[in-house]
Write an enzyme that holds these catalytic residues in place. Structure first.
Site, PDB file in Angstrom:
ATOM      1  N   LYS A 134      41.199  23.553 -20.180  1.00  0.00           N
ATOM      2  CA  LYS A 134      39.926  23.897 -19.513  1.00  0.00           C
ATOM      3  C   LYS A 134      38.904  22.763 -19.529  1.00  0.00           C
ATOM      4  CE  LYS A 134      39.771  28.857 -20.344  1.00  0.00           C
ATOM      5  NZ  LYS A 134      38.931  29.988 -20.734  1.00  0.00           N
TER       6      LYS A 134
ATOM      7  N   ASP B  83      34.582  32.433 -16.278  1.00  0.00           N
ATOM      8  CA  ASP B  83      34.415  33.153 -17.557  1.00  0.00           C
ATOM      9  C   ASP B  83      32.962  33.611 -17.721  1.00  0.00           C
ATOM     10  OD1 ASP B  83      37.057  32.836 -18.373  1.00  0.00           O
ATOM     11  OD2 ASP B  83      36.661  30.920 -19.361  1.00  0.00           O
TER      12      ASP B  83
END
Ligand code: ATR
Length: 278
Positions: A65, A110
């Site tokens: 990520k 997220d």
């Protein structure tokens, strides 16, 4: 047919394929969602290879990520968080830009997963007092999401310096060690963004004495689906939101970015929860 996927290592346990494929089926989208597990050193090749192959979009998870940020054009939120979990490839079909010039776009869904999970449970974030436990990838996304939604954020982390560093870049935030968890007593919102409780139903990051009935608690952990934190929060009269909501709603946001369609949230939720309990 469009191909979407998840890049991570490992990805064997991922619940994203059934969740996304249920949405394609429901809306009649001609697409597949597959998982890819490149060696950590092969991330750049994986992203450019996916682009060259015409893959339409990728989710990105541990351990990629942060590193993927350098390989895409991140939107401002992903850049502030310092992590990208959703890549959108430009297929170049509708403009005259040569494909080589189109850098894939990077997003962090997220953060939306956190705010949408609270919204969905009727929790007002604007003007609230939030405590985020953890200052890793999930903690960063939660802290920015809550601050951007208008909450005052306190970050408590085992390694206090990491919380203080993060608090320095999140608007209006404060940071401290786990000894600052007593801030929960006066908070309206709590997020567990640590791995404490994962595969460990007897562990919790938060002493039960701090939990109370004016609190809404989101646990990012979803294995087990009912963690000790959520059990004790429910006992204290708090609103509880399990980690599957965050997983679902980051996926919903990615689906919408990729397809431009309204995601069939209930269908995706059912598919996810079927596979979680399977
Ligand atoms: P993620 O991307 O899922 O957030 P991460 O970046 O590895 O994962 O972060 C894990 C978080 O869980 C960190 O905040 C970590 O605290 P440290 O920064 O002190 O390492 C926290 N964490 C992990 N195990 C923990 C434990 N046993 N007690 C308290 N916090 C813990």
């Amino acid at each position: 047919m469009q191909v979407y996927g998840l890049v991570g290592n490992p990805v064997g346990h991922s619940l994203s394929p059934p969740m996304h494929e249920a949405a394609y089926e429901e809306l009649g989208v001609d697409a597949r969602y597959v998982t890819f597990e490149p060696e950590p050193s092969a991330l750049a090749d994986a992203i450019s290879g996916a682009d060259a192959l015409g893959i339409a979009g990728l989710n990105v998870t541990i351990p990629f990520k942060q590193d993927v940020l350098e390989l895409v054009d991140p939107d401002p939120l992903a850049e502030r968080i310092g992590a990208v979990n959703t890549v959108v490839f430009d297929d170049g079909a509708e403009d005259s830009t040569p494909k080589e010039d189109s850098t894939p776009k990077g997003y962090n869904t997220d953060a939306a997963g956190v705010t949408r999970a609270f919204e969905r449970h009727g929790v007002e974030l604007d003007g609230g007092d939030a405590v985020v436990v953890g200052a890793g990838g999930a903690g960063r996304a939660a802290a920015f999401a809550l601050a951007d939604a208008g909450a005052s954020v306190h970050i408590a982390n085992r390694t206090a310096e990491k919380a203080e560093e993060l608090a320095g870049v999140v608007p209006g935030a404060t940071g401290g060690g786990l000894d600052s968890l007593d801030r929960i007593r006066d908070a309206s919102v709590l997020v567990n963004a640590t791995s404490v409780g994962m595969e460990a139903p007897d562990e919790t990051p938060v002493p039960a004495e701090y939990l109370h009935g004016d609190l809404a608690v989101l646990d990012a952990v979803y294995t087990p689906i009912e963690t000790r934190l959520l059990r004790e929060a429910a006992d204290a009269g708090a609103v509880t939101i399990d980690g599957a909501w965050m997983l679902l709603l980051q996926g919903v946001e990615a689906f919408e970015l990729w397809t431009g369609l309204d995601a069939p949230v209930e269908v995706m939720n059912d598919a996810l929860r079927d596979h979680l309990t399977a």
